[in-house]
Design an enzyme around this catalytic site. Structure first.
Site, short mmCIF file in Angstrom:
data_model
loop_
_atom_site.label_atom_id
_atom_site.label_comp_id
_atom_site.label_asym_id
_atom_site.label_seq_id
_atom_site.Cartn_x
_atom_site.Cartn_y
_atom_site.Cartn_z
N ILE A 1 0.85 -1.18 0.00
CA ILE A 1 0.00 0.00 0.00
C ILE A 1 0.89 1.23 0.00
CG2 ILE A 1 -2.04 -1.06 1.05
CD1 ILE A 1 -1.14 -0.18 3.75
N ASP A 2 0.33 2.36 -0.41
CA ASP A 2 1.12 3.58 -0.57
C ASP A 2 1.69 4.07 0.76
OD1 ASP A 2 0.45 3.55 -3.26
OD2 ASP A 2 -1.32 4.81 -2.95
N LYS A 3 2.71 4.89 0.65
CA LYS A 3 3.37 5.46 1.82
C LYS A 3 2.39 6.11 2.79
CE LYS A 3 6.55 9.26 2.97
NZ LYS A 3 7.36 10.36 2.43
#
Length: 305
Positions: free
Chosen positions: A138-140
């Protein structure tokens, strides 16, 4: 160095070699297989081939698998919020502002650094030296449940579950604007943005199938609190899909407005529920990552308004 060998059957006439390998080598990610093709580690009838080679019945296909490189990423004693752990896998609740795996110029402070310190050598190596144990990411600035594998067999099984869309994933998000319908589906392929290569976009020409289902949980006039259910797992899928229907995620400066009236750090998106069949026991298990504090405070402010 290991060597895998196959013989193409008559039903595989004209199938591209990259697709053939993806179907026959489920233990390896597609990106890793593409890397091997570029490095001329794939041969047909004794000659290296490119990814677009079309197979003929009877072709002798060989794949050279290099020895796993020693990981030069250092373990770091970073606290992990562990939702579940056993001898085969663990599920962690990733915090905001944490990158999942190292990349060029970013080799410290990632989830991989933390997991290496926690698990030691007990991590799968299928996705290469920079992504030990990582099945999906998942994104930062996205928070929530993330799955980590401790061995290759478990990793292969869960990767296949992801491919079959049998893993249950539910996200919570706040989007800009007031959605007209209480629920809906965005079915639009996602690929690289035709101009800005750092971004993804709905791309009917070169994109891959992507389906996101959403339903409204609460309405706040200028904003809507929703749950999203993923059928596929494309890069930035929820962010791209919601922006494509005119409701970008609140705080998303890439696909929405660059203005940040709520002083947010990235998009308001949380991977809340993760469920799957356990590769070792065969039982379905499911985990819920509680909403992070910033998300709860934001909901409270919107409700008071």
């Amino acid at each position: 160095m290991d060597k895998l060998e196959f013989v193409a059957g008559p039903e595989e006439q004209s199938v591209r070699i990259d697709r053939y390998l993806a179907g026959h080598c489920g233990e390896f990610s597609r990106s890793y297989l593409q890397k091997l093709l570029k490095e001329q580690a794939v041969s047909v009838n004794g000659k290296p081939v490119k990814a677009n080679y079309k197979i003929q019945p009877g072709d002798q296909i060989s794949l050279l698998i290099p020895e796993l490189q020693k990981l030069d990423i250092l373990p770091e004693d970073i606290p992990l919020d562990i939702l579940y752990e056993d001898d085969y896998l663990l599920v962690v609740n990733k915090p905001k502002d944490m990158v999942v795996h190292p990349s060029a110029g970013h080799t410290e402070g990632t989830l991989v650094n933390a997991v290496m310190a926690h698990c030691g050598e007990h991590l799968s190596g299928i996705n290469g030296v920079l992504r030990p144990g990582i099945v999906h990411r998942i994104d930062k600035d996205t928070t929530g449940a993330l799955l980590i594998c401790k061995d290759d067999a478990v990793h292969r099984d869960l990767a296949e579950q992801l491919k079959e869309h049998s893993i249950r994933r539910r996200y919570r998000a706040i989007v800009c604007g007031n959605l007209k319908e209480d629920e809906g589906t965005v079915d639009a392929p996602i690929g690289r943005h035709p101009i800005d290569r750092k971004k993804m976009a709905v791309n009917y020409k070169n994109g891959k199938d992507a389906v996101t289902h959403y339903r409204v949980l609460e309405r706040f006039g200028k904003y809507t609190y929703i749950e999203c259910r993923l059928e596929t797992g494309r890069t930035h899928q929820i962010r791209v899909h919601m922006a494509s229907i005119g409701h970008p995620l609140l705080g998303d400066a890439v696909y929405g407005s660059s203005r940040n009236s709520k002083n947010l750090q990235g998009q308001v998106l949380h991977a809340m529920i993760l469920g799957f069949r356990h590769p070792a026991t065969g039982e379905y298990i499911e985990f819920e990552a509680p909403l992070p504090e910033y998300f709860l405070k934001l909901l409270d402010k919107l409700r008071k308004r």
